[in-house]
Design an enzyme around this catalytic site. Structure first.
Site: not given
Length: 211
Positions: A8, A188-190
């Site tokens: 997600t 974006s997992r940042l």
């Protein structure tokens, strides 16, 4: 779909140093209130991790019952697995995960028992059946079957009626935090991670961690 394909992207909010309070307890209170407003189911549910004498960690979900400048308080059986581990290593970590808000809070620190008066006050505020269960259950110890457990509950009910006393082996713990991390999911997992660490003089230092 394989497990590796389940993912997600988090897009609800962001978290900057300027967004957070200088005091992590005040910041926790702010996020906890937002979790209440969002009607998250059991926002007080937290993972509690302890470690055994040989260094093996174990975790379980408990409910925080109070938090203030002294720390985070919960109640349990002192003779349970976690109680035995805390008697050996009086440190623990807590984890709150509020998926609906795409947030986590990680807390680490030293744990101590609360006073008998605090334990008494909370115990007697609990529903009667919960108080009887605390007497009937030797938490974490083996039991032959469900019928044996229910028989012990019936015995406690017959013995104490609606005035069960707090067992000496049941009471509260308070974690005094020295590390508190607020995690906000980002695209974006940042992800945003703002961490507070307590300095030797008791002051809190705040910084950003890479995701």
């Amino acid at each position: 779909m394989s497990i590796a394909d389940i993912r997600t992207d988090y897009t609800q909010a962001s978290l900057s140093e300027q967004d957070t309070d200088a005091d992590p307890m005040a910041q926790f209170a702010r996020w906890f209130e937002e979790a209440l407003v969002a009607q998250i189911r059991e926002p007080n549910a937290m993972g509690v991790s302890t470690v055994s004498a040989d260094g093996r960690p174990s975790s379980r979900i408990l409910l925080v019952k109070d938090f203030d400048q002294r720390g985070f308080t919960w109640f349990t059986n002192y003779q349970s697995r976690k109680g035995e581990q805390l008697a050996i290593h009086p440190h623990a970590s807590l984890l709150f995960h509020w998926l609906e808000l795409e947030r986590q809070i990680r807390i680490e620190g030293r744990v101590e028992k609360v006073s008998a008066a605090e334990s008494d006050a909370y115990f007697h505020s609990r529903p009667l059946k919960s108080r009887l269960s605390a007497i009937a259950s030797a938490q974490s110890s083996p039991v032959a079957d469900r019928a044996t457990l229910e028989a012990r509950y019936a015995q406690a009910e017959a013995q104490y009626g609606d005035q069960p006393p707090r067992p000496e082996h049941w009471g509260g713990y308070r974690l005094q935090p020295d590390y508190v991390e607020f995690w906000q999911g980002r695209a974006s997992r940042l992800h945003d991670r703002i961490v507070y660490t307590r300095a030797p003089d008791g002051a809190w230092q705040r910084q950003r961690l890479q995701p």
